[in-house]
Design an enzyme around this catalytic site. Structure first.
Site, PDB file in Angstrom:
ATOM      1  N   THR A 125     -68.834 -26.617 -18.811  1.00  0.00           N
ATOM      2  CA  THR A 125     -68.883 -25.459 -18.140  1.00  0.00           C
ATOM      3  C   THR A 125     -70.261 -25.420 -17.634  1.00  0.00           C
ATOM      4  OG1 THR A 125     -67.617 -24.410 -19.632  1.00  0.00           O
ATOM      5  CG2 THR A 125     -68.782 -22.673 -18.536  1.00  0.00           C
ATOM      6  N   ASP A 159     -81.581 -28.835  -7.374  1.00  0.00           N
ATOM      7  CA  ASP A 159     -82.099 -29.060  -8.515  1.00  0.00           C
ATOM      8  C   ASP A 159     -83.331 -28.537  -8.868  1.00  0.00           C
ATOM      9  OD1 ASP A 159     -79.658 -30.605  -9.832  1.00  0.00           O
ATOM     10  OD2 ASP A 159     -80.384 -32.196  -8.600  1.00  0.00           O
ATOM     11  N   HIS A 176     -73.390 -25.444 -12.566  1.00  0.00           N
ATOM     12  CA  HIS A 176     -74.486 -26.323 -11.721  1.00  0.00           C
ATOM     13  C   HIS A 176     -73.958 -26.924 -10.523  1.00  0.00           C
ATOM     14  CE1 HIS A 176     -78.143 -28.562 -11.752  1.00  0.00           C
ATOM     15  NE2 HIS A 176     -77.420 -29.494 -11.196  1.00  0.00           N
ATOM     16  N   GLU A 177     -72.895 -27.490 -10.478  1.00  0.00           N
ATOM     17  CA  GLU A 177     -72.224 -28.153  -9.410  1.00  0.00           C
ATOM     18  C   GLU A 177     -72.079 -26.925  -8.439  1.00  0.00           C
ATOM     19  OE1 GLU A 177     -73.248 -31.321  -8.802  1.00  0.00           O
ATOM     20  OE2 GLU A 177     -73.966 -31.439 -10.851  1.00  0.00           O
ATOM     21  N   HIS A 234     -74.952 -25.889  -6.515  1.00  0.00           N
ATOM     22  CA  HIS A 234     -75.373 -26.917  -5.368  1.00  0.00           C
ATOM     23  C   HIS A 234     -74.585 -26.541  -4.188  1.00  0.00           C
ATOM     24  CE1 HIS A 234     -78.110 -29.586  -7.598  1.00  0.00           C
ATOM     25  NE2 HIS A 234     -77.106 -29.988  -8.190  1.00  0.00           N
TER      26      HIS A 234
END
Length: 193
Positions: free
Chosen positions: A123, A138, A128-129, A132
């Site tokens: 998850t 990052d 996180h992706e 982006h």
């Protein structure tokens, strides 16, 4: 073509461009109402039909972003529609195109099993992706409290919620109609440690 016809066509084109530019600007907020509250929500569609095994993590990551930002809303793409975010499962490290993605444009998210095999939380990876795709780079190294610290927070970190700074950056990226017309960055960020 006679000069008068050219001038008329040029004037009409210029008027159309100016009208469209005016339509893209945000109206001033009424007294007592913040500009953020006035901003229209940008809806972005995602397609996870090629992300078998990640559906629960993707749904949780999407829910986290939708609960924490109001200027952009992620929805599953209906069959036959073109999504802005294409999500696929891979055997490598997770990676994504750096946004912020705009309506009518497209970015790719790869949810890599190599990170899961090393003990990272699915998850957190999905959220996180998606971060982006929404324009966040990052922030490595970083603590677990920063969603965008990614793998640098370690395998024990399961936080899938953006912190105040991350939320604010996404809110700003989708703050106005003009922002939805801005170009996107097309760098691919690979999240290997």
């Amino acid at each position: 073509m006679p000069l008068g016809t050219w001038l008329k066509a040029g004037t009409t084109s210029a008027a159309l461009v100016l009208a469209m530019a005016g339509a893209a600007t945000a109206a001033p907020a009424p007294a007592g109402e913040s500009a953020t509250a006035q901003a229209a929500t940008v809806t972005l569609r995602y397609d996870d039909s090629r992300a078998a095994g990640w559906e629960t993590a993707i749904a949780a990551g999407v829910a986290s972003w939708n609960a924490n930002v109001s200027n952009v809303h992620l929805v599953e793409a209906a069959p036959g529609t073109v999504p802005e975010i294409v999500i696929v499962a891979t055997t490598g490290w997770p990676q994504a195109t750096l946004g912020p993605v705009r309506p009518g444009r497209q970015v790719r998210v790869e949810l890599g099993s190599q990170a899961v095999d090393q003990g990272y939380n699915k998850t957190r990876i999905a959220a996180h992706e998606l971060g982006h795709s929404l324009g966040l780079p990052d922030t490595k190294p970083g603590p677990c409290s920063q969603l965008m610290s990614g793998s640098s927070a370690g395998t024990a970190c399961t936080n899938a919620t953006p912190n105040a700074t991350e939320r604010s950056r996404v809110q700003s990226a989708y703050a106005s109609a003009i922002a939805t017309l801005a170009p996107t960055d097309s760098r691919i960020l690979i999240d290997a440690p």
